[in-house]
Design a protein around this motif. Sequence first.
Motif, PDB file in Angstrom:
ATOM      1  N   ASP A 188       1.017  -1.289   0.067  1.00 43.73           N
ATOM      2  CA  ASP A 188       0.180   0.045  -0.101  1.00 43.73           C
ATOM      3  C   ASP A 188       1.039   1.166   0.018  1.00 43.73           C
ATOM      4  O   ASP A 188       0.479   2.198   0.187  1.00 43.73           O
ATOM      5  N   ALA A 189       2.130   1.135  -0.302  1.00 42.21           N
ATOM      6  CA  ALA A 189       3.039   2.339  -0.113  1.00 42.21           C
ATOM      7  C   ALA A 189       3.456   2.860  -1.499  1.00 42.21           C
ATOM      8  O   ALA A 189       3.427   2.136  -2.493  1.00 42.21           O
ATOM      9  N   GLU A 190       3.340   4.338  -1.481  1.00 42.46           N
ATOM     10  CA  GLU A 190       4.057   4.598  -2.990  1.00 42.46           C
ATOM     11  C   GLU A 190       5.458   4.750  -2.724  1.00 42.46           C
ATOM     12  O   GLU A 190       6.098   5.493  -1.715  1.00 42.46           O
ATOM     13  N   ALA A 191       6.234   4.022  -3.568  1.00 41.34           N
ATOM     14  CA  ALA A 191       7.830   4.095  -3.340  1.00 41.34           C
ATOM     15  C   ALA A 191       8.292   5.005  -4.484  1.00 41.34           C
ATOM     16  O   ALA A 191       8.157   5.098  -5.540  1.00 41.34           O
TER      17      ALA A 191
ATOM     18  N   GLY B 171      -3.183   5.931  -7.785  1.00 39.27           N
ATOM     19  CA  GLY B 171      -2.603   5.159  -8.841  1.00 39.27           C
ATOM     20  C   GLY B 171      -1.187   5.317  -9.092  1.00 39.27           C
ATOM     21  O   GLY B 171      -0.526   4.916 -10.109  1.00 39.27           O
ATOM     22  N   VAL B 172      -0.556   5.808  -7.907  1.00 36.16           N
ATOM     23  CA  VAL B 172       0.946   5.720  -8.366  1.00 36.16           C
ATOM     24  C   VAL B 172       1.743   4.766  -7.086  1.00 36.16           C
ATOM     25  O   VAL B 172       1.431   5.108  -5.704  1.00 36.16           O
ATOM     26  N   ARG B 173       2.270   4.071  -7.584  1.00 39.60           N
ATOM     27  CA  ARG B 173       3.073   3.121  -6.679  1.00 39.60           C
ATOM     28  C   ARG B 173       4.634   3.099  -6.907  1.00 39.60           C
ATOM     29  O   ARG B 173       5.373   2.715  -6.079  1.00 39.60           O
ATOM     30  N   ARG B 174       4.906   3.444  -8.195  1.00 42.08           N
ATOM     31  CA  ARG B 174       6.481   3.608  -8.416  1.00 42.08           C
ATOM     32  C   ARG B 174       6.797   4.885  -9.068  1.00 42.08           C
ATOM     33  O   ARG B 174       6.089   5.598  -9.879  1.00 42.08           O
ATOM     34  N   SER B 175       7.833   5.634  -8.519  1.00 39.02           N
ATOM     35  CA  SER B 175       8.160   7.030  -8.777  1.00 39.02           C
ATOM     36  C   SER B 175       9.537   7.225  -9.160  1.00 39.02           C
ATOM     37  O   SER B 175      10.261   6.733  -7.993  1.00 39.02           O
ATOM     38  N   ALA B 176      10.173   7.945  -9.867  1.00 45.85           N
ATOM     39  CA  ALA B 176      11.595   8.434  -9.832  1.00 45.85           C
ATOM     40  C   ALA B 176      11.430   9.759  -9.845  1.00 45.85           C
ATOM     41  O   ALA B 176      11.104  10.515 -11.070  1.00 45.85           O
TER      42      ALA B 176
ATOM     43  N   VAL C  60      15.600   6.246 -11.840  1.00 47.67           N
ATOM     44  CA  VAL C  60      14.750   5.418 -13.086  1.00 47.67           C
ATOM     45  C   VAL C  60      15.076   4.026 -12.929  1.00 47.67           C
ATOM     46  O   VAL C  60      14.025   3.123 -13.047  1.00 47.67           O
ATOM     47  N   ILE C  61      16.315   3.565 -12.732  1.00 52.63           N
ATOM     48  CA  ILE C  61      16.602   2.161 -12.622  1.00 52.63           C
ATOM     49  C   ILE C  61      16.069   1.584 -11.595  1.00 52.63           C
ATOM     50  O   ILE C  61      15.416   0.494 -11.554  1.00 52.63           O
ATOM     51  N   ARG C  62      16.273   2.132 -10.466  1.00 53.17           N
ATOM     52  CA  ARG C  62      15.799   1.481  -8.859  1.00 53.17           C
ATOM     53  C   ARG C  62      14.455   1.432  -9.043  1.00 53.17           C
ATOM     54  O   ARG C  62      13.612   0.647  -8.554  1.00 53.17           O
ATOM     55  N   ALA C  63      13.631   2.703  -9.508  1.00 49.49           N
ATOM     56  CA  ALA C  63      11.941   2.430  -9.650  1.00 49.49           C
ATOM     57  C   ALA C  63      11.511   1.444 -10.762  1.00 49.49           C
ATOM     58  O   ALA C  63      10.369   1.322 -10.789  1.00 49.49           O
ATOM     59  N   ARG C  64      12.631   0.847 -11.578  1.00 52.36           N
ATOM     60  CA  ARG C  64      12.070   0.028 -12.584  1.00 52.36           C
ATOM     61  C   ARG C  64      11.101   0.621 -13.279  1.00 52.36           C
ATOM     62  O   ARG C  64      10.007   0.128 -13.898  1.00 52.36           O
ATOM     63  N   LEU C  65      11.550   1.784 -13.970  1.00 54.20           N
ATOM     64  CA  LEU C  65      10.783   2.637 -15.148  1.00 54.20           C
ATOM     65  C   LEU C  65      11.645   2.906 -16.214  1.00 54.20           C
ATOM     66  O   LEU C  65      11.288   3.432 -17.035  1.00 54.20           O
ATOM     67  N   ILE C  66      12.446   1.752 -16.595  1.00 58.68           N
ATOM     68  CA  ILE C  66      13.420   1.955 -17.549  1.00 58.68           C
ATOM     69  C   ILE C  66      12.521   1.753 -18.855  1.00 58.68           C
ATOM     70  O   ILE C  66      12.547   2.371 -20.026  1.00 58.68           O
ATOM     71  N   GLY C  67      11.542   0.896 -18.708  1.00 63.51           N
ATOM     72  CA  GLY C  67      10.549   0.672 -20.082  1.00 63.51           C
ATOM     73  C   GLY C  67       9.739   1.914 -20.425  1.00 63.51           C
ATOM     74  O   GLY C  67       9.259   2.332 -21.387  1.00 63.51           O
ATOM     75  N   GLU C  68       9.166   2.408 -19.185  1.00 64.53           N
ATOM     76  CA  GLU C  68       8.561   3.875 -19.239  1.00 64.53           C
ATOM     77  C   GLU C  68       9.371   4.767 -19.987  1.00 64.53           C
ATOM     78  O   GLU C  68       8.673   5.419 -20.985  1.00 64.53           O
ATOM     79  N   LEU C  69      10.593   4.806 -19.728  1.00 61.20           N
ATOM     80  CA  LEU C  69      11.428   6.204 -20.407  1.00 61.20           C
ATOM     81  C   LEU C  69      11.831   5.620 -21.678  1.00 61.20           C
ATOM     82  O   LEU C  69      11.613   6.572 -22.615  1.00 61.20           O
TER      83      LEU C  69
END
Length: 390
Positions: free
Chosen positions: A208-211, A234-239, A279-288
């Motif tokens: 239940d945390a936004e990281a 709607g946000v659980r991962r953020s860089a 971005v790497i730690r948030a695992r949002l490379i695909g988003e970028l």
Amino acid sequence: MLAPRGAARLAELEQHLRDGASLDDARRNLRDQGVPAEETAALLTQAELRAKARAKFGEAAAHLLFTPAGLEQATRSVVAEAHAQRFAAAGCRVVGDLGCGIGAESLALQAAGIDARPVEINPFTAAVAERNLGVPVWAGDAERFPLDELDGVFLDPARRTAGHRDTRRITRPGDYSPGLDFAFGLAERLPTGVKLGPGFDRGLIPDDAEAQWVSVDGQLVETGLWFGRLARPGVRRSALVLRPREEETGTHELNAAADAPDVDVRDLGDYLYEPDGAVIRARLIGELADRIGAGMLGEGIAYLTADTPHRTPFAAGFRILERLPAGEKPLRRALAARGIGRLEIKKRGVPIDPAELRRRLRLSGPNGGTLILTRARGRHVALLAERLSG
């Protein structure tokens, strides 16, 4: 330095140093005034800490007191301001700063118009924070602090051993102070923010945390966990990428409801992108990658490649000049033939020590560049590149 006499002597010492005196000159001057050796050492240490603190606090460092451990663990002012803005946006008006250290988070809360209630278990650090904040600091165990008047809490659990200098990093989350069980328990009762190290085990992040992973000028500095109304719908991962020296906002963010899947591996294009650590730690490379029309350079390799240049705050961009031999001896000959004497070495996915490789390459010449050592489609490659401006 908590007393008027010490504060006056510190101000005099700093003025002496600004006028061009060396530390040895300042030490002799204090000795000639009859200042005891122990007090002289404390004054000189404080002057050095204030100078070092400018990197985190800017000009405000000149008005604060520090301990060596307190400065090392203190939140940068630009990050603390982002935390405070989140509390303000959530409507929190009285926030407990549980584990306030020298007071960095509470200073930002105060500046945002929030009534900060600082708590610090170490009595001396609490006295320093009280001097910095101008409000009483509750000196005691954060787990015993009364919560009745609070409508939000922020915790920065101690991740180093106790003391004011030469502390050691604590590697087991179960040994943090306050403990994570206490912090996550608070999150069930109040809007809660928890500051943790950038390498915090993702497997311990509650569902239940936004990281949010935060970087400042390219340096990954923290993992923040946000609960209750501090977590955005709607946000659980953020860089969060902060570049305070930029002329414009200097604040950039990638958000997603979950980890973004990696995009497909593709052939090396004319440009390579190294995602920011957040971005790497948030695992949002695909988003970028979707944003800049890029593909993965290799399976499990945090480099992206594209055929066109893109300006993005979320990655460092490079134009590939040519592909060089990957073997060390032919690589050395290729660099020598091109007169490369200044070389930035970057690597991912290859077992190479850049500093040791630089020594063995015996670089010489008037030209410069960037050498990228990695794997493309499973094969080792050596790429000579130049950074994209902006």
